[in-house]
Write an enzyme that holds these catalytic residues in place. Structure first.
Site, mmCIF file in Angstrom:
data_model
loop_
_atom_site.group_PDB
_atom_site.id
_atom_site.type_symbol
_atom_site.label_atom_id
_atom_site.label_comp_id
_atom_site.label_asym_id
_atom_site.label_seq_id
_atom_site.Cartn_x
_atom_site.Cartn_y
_atom_site.Cartn_z
ATOM 1 N N HIS A 142 0.827 -1.208 0.000
ATOM 2 C CA HIS A 142 0.000 0.000 0.000
ATOM 3 C C HIS A 142 0.855 1.248 0.000
ATOM 4 O O HIS A 142 0.668 2.152 -0.815
ATOM 5 C CB HIS A 142 -0.937 -0.005 1.223
ATOM 6 N N GLU A 173 1.017 3.959 -2.813
ATOM 7 C CA GLU A 173 1.006 5.337 -2.316
ATOM 8 C C GLU A 173 2.291 5.720 -1.589
ATOM 9 O O GLU A 173 2.298 6.674 -0.819
ATOM 10 C CB GLU A 173 -0.194 5.532 -1.379
ATOM 11 N N HIS A 205 -7.379 -2.697 -3.927
ATOM 12 C CA HIS A 205 -6.100 -2.322 -4.548
ATOM 13 C C HIS A 205 -5.596 -3.418 -5.480
ATOM 14 O O HIS A 205 -5.054 -3.128 -6.547
ATOM 15 C CB HIS A 205 -5.062 -2.026 -3.467
#
Length: 264
Positions: A142, A173, A205
């Site tokens: 992530h 991110e 995701h």
């Protein structure tokens, strides 16, 4: 029953991905006999989506309030978070508001809380995916703006020290990014790339970013790309690592420690 274990997860709105959360929850509860079982999802968005489908999953404050009202005096919270970060900080802040309501209320550590955890994690990932000629494995995490994002490049280094030049780590991110991964694969890199979620669940995701932008970008670079939709929670050894974090946590409960919120 005056003791309870809350398993706190970010949550997922993807039904197929829920199996990963459930697997870790079950592994943790089974390792805590004599403890009342409770769960909490920390994402307000996930809870709203599930509520719209008729499923009510409490937030951490709601779960703690319910336990307090039912007479539980000793509670412990084990997060399923991968690392320290913004979400973990929020979890700690919410826990601190309930420290006077329980005799003990310790907060467990995330999966990758120290260097030894990262090294063991890298070794197990390497065992799961033996090297293949002309192939590479790209793990998609992530990522976060929090300084705990350093876990990702540390994991990349640990994989390299395992001799796995064919295993790359990227984040949606954070850093390393998708473009960092692309640069490492080119030029003359492996022609086959397998994308694997480096997350508890293979949820939004994995299905949108990994199977969407990431797959397309790598295919544009000439790679034959396949996607794995298995969350970390579905790996038995990952569940074993979560149980190791839990052992640390429950030892504090049994000693009567944690009257003030502290992560172990």
């Amino acid at each position: 029953m005056d003791r309870a274990l809350i398993v706190a997860s970010f949550g997922t709105s993807v039904p197929e991905a829920r199996v990963s959360v459930a697997a870790v929850e079950d592994a943790l509860w089974e390792a805590a006999p004599g403890y009342r079982r409770a769960r909490a999802f920390t994402s307000p968005t996930i809870r709203r989506i599930l509520a719209s489908r008729g499923e009510q999953v409490p937030s951490l404050p709601e779960a703690l309030a319910e336990l307090q009202a039912s007479g539980v005096r000793r509670a412990a919270i084990q997060p399923t978070h991968l690392l320290y970060g913004i979400e973990y900080d929020k979890l700690k802040a919410e826990t601190e508001k309930f420290t006077q309501a329980f005799e003990t209320l310790p907060l467990g550590r995330p999966l990758l809380a120290e260097t030894a955890h990262i090294q063991a994690f890298a070794a197990k990932l390497s065992e799961d995916d033996p090297p293949e000629d002309g192939g590479a494995v790209v793990f998609m995490g992530h990522g976060t703006e929090h300084f705990a994002n350093a876990v990702y490049p540390a994991l990349q280094t640990a994989l390299r020290l395992e001799g796995r030049e064919d295993m790359l780590v990227g984040t949606v991110e954070g850093w390393p990014s998708l473009e960092d991964v692309v640069r490492q694969l080119e030029p003359g890199g492996p022609k086959r790339v397998r994308l694997v979620p480096l997350m508890l669940v293979a949820g939004d995701h994995a299905r949108n970013d990994m199977a969407g932008e990431w797959k397309s970008r790598l295919e544009e670079c000439g790679h034959a790309v396949s996607c794995c939709f298995i969350g970390l929670g579905q790996r038995p050894w990952v569940r074993g690592m979560y149980q190791e974090r839990l052992v640390e946590l429950l030892e504090r409960v049994e000693r009567g420690e944690g009257s003030k919120c502290q992560s172990v």
